[in-house]
Design an enzyme around this catalytic site. Structure first.
Site, PDB file in Angstrom:
ATOM      1  N   LYS A 179      25.436 -43.552 -87.992  1.00  0.00           N
ATOM      2  CA  LYS A 179      26.744 -43.675 -87.328  1.00  0.00           C
ATOM      3  C   LYS A 179      27.684 -44.538 -88.178  1.00  0.00           C
ATOM      4  O   LYS A 179      27.253 -45.177 -89.144  1.00  0.00           O
ATOM      5  CB  LYS A 179      26.546 -44.315 -85.954  1.00  0.00           C
TER       6      LYS A 179
ATOM      7  N   TYR B 289      47.343 -69.078-100.136  1.00  0.00           N
ATOM      8  CA  TYR B 289      48.114 -69.269 -98.901  1.00  0.00           C
ATOM      9  C   TYR B 289      47.633 -70.499 -98.146  1.00  0.00           C
ATOM     10  O   TYR B 289      46.434 -70.728 -98.011  1.00  0.00           O
ATOM     11  CB  TYR B 289      47.971 -68.050 -97.993  1.00  0.00           C
TER      12      TYR B 289
HETATM   13  C1  LIG Z   1      22.914 -48.426 -83.769  1.00  0.00           C
HETATM   14  C2  LIG Z   1      21.676 -48.078 -82.982  1.00  0.00           C
HETATM   15  C3  LIG Z   1      20.427 -48.141 -83.584  1.00  0.00           C
HETATM   16  C4  LIG Z   1      20.186 -48.702 -84.975  1.00  0.00           C
HETATM   17  O1  LIG Z   1      20.258 -50.086 -84.917  1.00  0.00           O
HETATM   18  P1  LIG Z   1      19.924 -51.013 -86.215  1.00  0.00           P
HETATM   19  O2  LIG Z   1      19.939 -52.386 -85.669  1.00  0.00           O
HETATM   20  O3  LIG Z   1      21.022 -50.774 -87.181  1.00  0.00           O
HETATM   21  O4  LIG Z   1      18.606 -50.568 -86.713  1.00  0.00           O
HETATM   22  C5  LIG Z   1      19.335 -47.691 -82.849  1.00  0.00           C
HETATM   23  N1  LIG Z   1      19.484 -47.233 -81.581  1.00  0.00           N
HETATM   24  C6  LIG Z   1      20.684 -47.200 -80.966  1.00  0.00           C
HETATM   25  C7  LIG Z   1      20.784 -46.685 -79.578  1.00  0.00           C
HETATM   26  C8  LIG Z   1      21.827 -47.629 -81.634  1.00  0.00           C
HETATM   27  O5  LIG Z   1      23.011 -47.601 -81.021  1.00  0.00           O
END
Ligand SMILES: *Cc1c(COP(=O)(O)O)cnc(C)c1O
Length: 363
Positions: free
Chosen positions: A35, A255
């Site tokens: 994702k 800055y």
């Molecule tokens: C994002 C997500 C993961 C992966 O999590 P990590 O901590 O990056 O391994 C797994 N399961 C769900 C439901 C998620 O939303």
């Protein structure tokens, strides 16, 4: 073309990390979480490099559609599921799998008419209190899905751990107990563990694991580095020196003039800033590698530039290479200096940063 700020991806490291997932979870199938543009690494590129994963997971329907439109034909699960009839139709049309976590989804499923069907991941809320059914509704949802023509059988069963990155926290054990108790009479395959679950909680390894961060070589535990788990970082963020300047006692830099020169100091200006995704609140003395040598950030991070103290590498010239994070400078360490977590730094790389692949090169 010569690039100023760019990220180099080591796709061998990505494959190595997937192999590590299989070492930690030898009996599990892998749902590779890609994702958010594969945590900033580039959705399509990462999907292509992870063809060995049994399923891909994205958060949203639109991310899954993008993968399909790019020609990715692997199984894809949508972790947030659908929330309207258009998305449900897209799930069917694009041949996606879906997490079912709420009653409004059950209503939409009741009304849908289709010859097609898809795999469902029915989600129990065991304490995250974000998505998922409570125990009573979970059983009802399971029964309803059993009778739905568009849902393939057996139905997969999942939950998500809230505190797995804290190995002392008792909540994970409670979540695991509740989950295993709730699913014991059902036949579907089980999925619980994210990266922290895989690395820290052997009881969370069930039929399926869902690694995200660890695939990219990064540790989900604060104070620990990916290397301690045998992981290799996939991304390194690069830039270069574009100017050097000799500062006098009392000069301030950048800055707000927050940093004031205490002794004559050679300073370097680097072409990277918060508009590239370098964290604006990185504290003074955040490490930066210039010509492979660790130097310290001084002054505020601005939109396009940062400034560093070059006392320890006085021969630095404009054009010299800089690494902001990567193999020799863990992003976990930079995250700690910016009071954040490595997830936000990886996901926060912006469009201005070109992403290039390190050609099959081992390092
Ligand atoms: C994002 C997500 C993961 C992966 O999590 P990590 O901590 O990056 O391994 C797994 N399961 C769900 C439901 C998620 O939303």
């Amino acid at each position: 073309m010569s690039l100023a700020a760019y990220a180099v991806l080591d796709l061998d490291a990505l494959k190595h990390n997937l192999a590590k997932v299989r070492e930690y979870a030898p009996n599990a199938k892998v749902m590779a979480v890609i994702k958010a543009n594969a945590y900033g690494h580039g959705l399509f590129r990462i999907a292509e490099a992870l063809q060995d994963a049994e399923v891909f997971a994205v958060a949203r329907v639109d991310e899954a559609i993008r993968l399909r439109q790019d020609g990715i034909r692997n199984r894809i699960a949508v972790l947030e599921g659908f929330s309207c009839v258009e998305e449900l139709n897209d799930i069917l049309h694009y041949d996606l799998e879906v997490v079912i976590h709420a009653e409004h989804q059950l209503k939409l499923l009741k009304d849908v008419k289709s010859e097609k069907s898809f795999s469902a991941w029915l989600k129990l809320d065991t304490g995250m209190n974000r998505l998922g059914f409570d125990q009573v509704m979970f059983d009802q949802a399971y029964q309803q899905l059993q009778y739905s023509n568009v849902i393939e059988k057996p139905i997969n069963l999942m939950t998500h751990l809230a505190n797995a990155d804290d190995l002392e926290d008792t909540k994970t054990r409670e979540q695991l107990e509740l989950f295993y108790e709730s699913v014991k009479s059902y036949s579907g395959e089980l999925s619980i563990a994210n990266s922290a679950g895989i690395l820290g909680w052997p009881d969370a390894l069930s039929d399926w694991v869902r690694p995200g961060l660890m695939l990219y070589g990064i540790s989900p535990f604060s104070g620990k580095m990916g290397a301690e788990f045998g992981l290799r970082p996939v991304m390194s963020l690069h830039s270069k020196i574009i100017a050097t300047k000799q500062l006098k006692l009392g000069d301030t830099v950048g800055y707000g003039g927050q940093w004031r020169c205490q002794k004559p100091t050679l300073m370097g200006v680097i072409a990277i800033g918060y508009a590239d995704g370098y964290p604006r609140n990185a504290e003074q003395e955040t490490p930066v590698l210039v010509n492979g040598i660790r130097v310290s950030l001084i002054g505020r991070v601005s939109m396009d530039m940062i400034t560093v103290d070059l006392t320890d590498c006085p021969d630095t010239q404009p054009g010299d290479p800089v690494i902001l994070w990567g193999k020799d400078l863990p992003v976990e360490e930079i995250a700690a200096c910016a009071d954040t977590i490595p997830y936000t730094l990886l996901c926060g790389i912006t469009q201005r940063v070109q992403i290039v692949e390190q050609d099959g090169q081992k390092s």
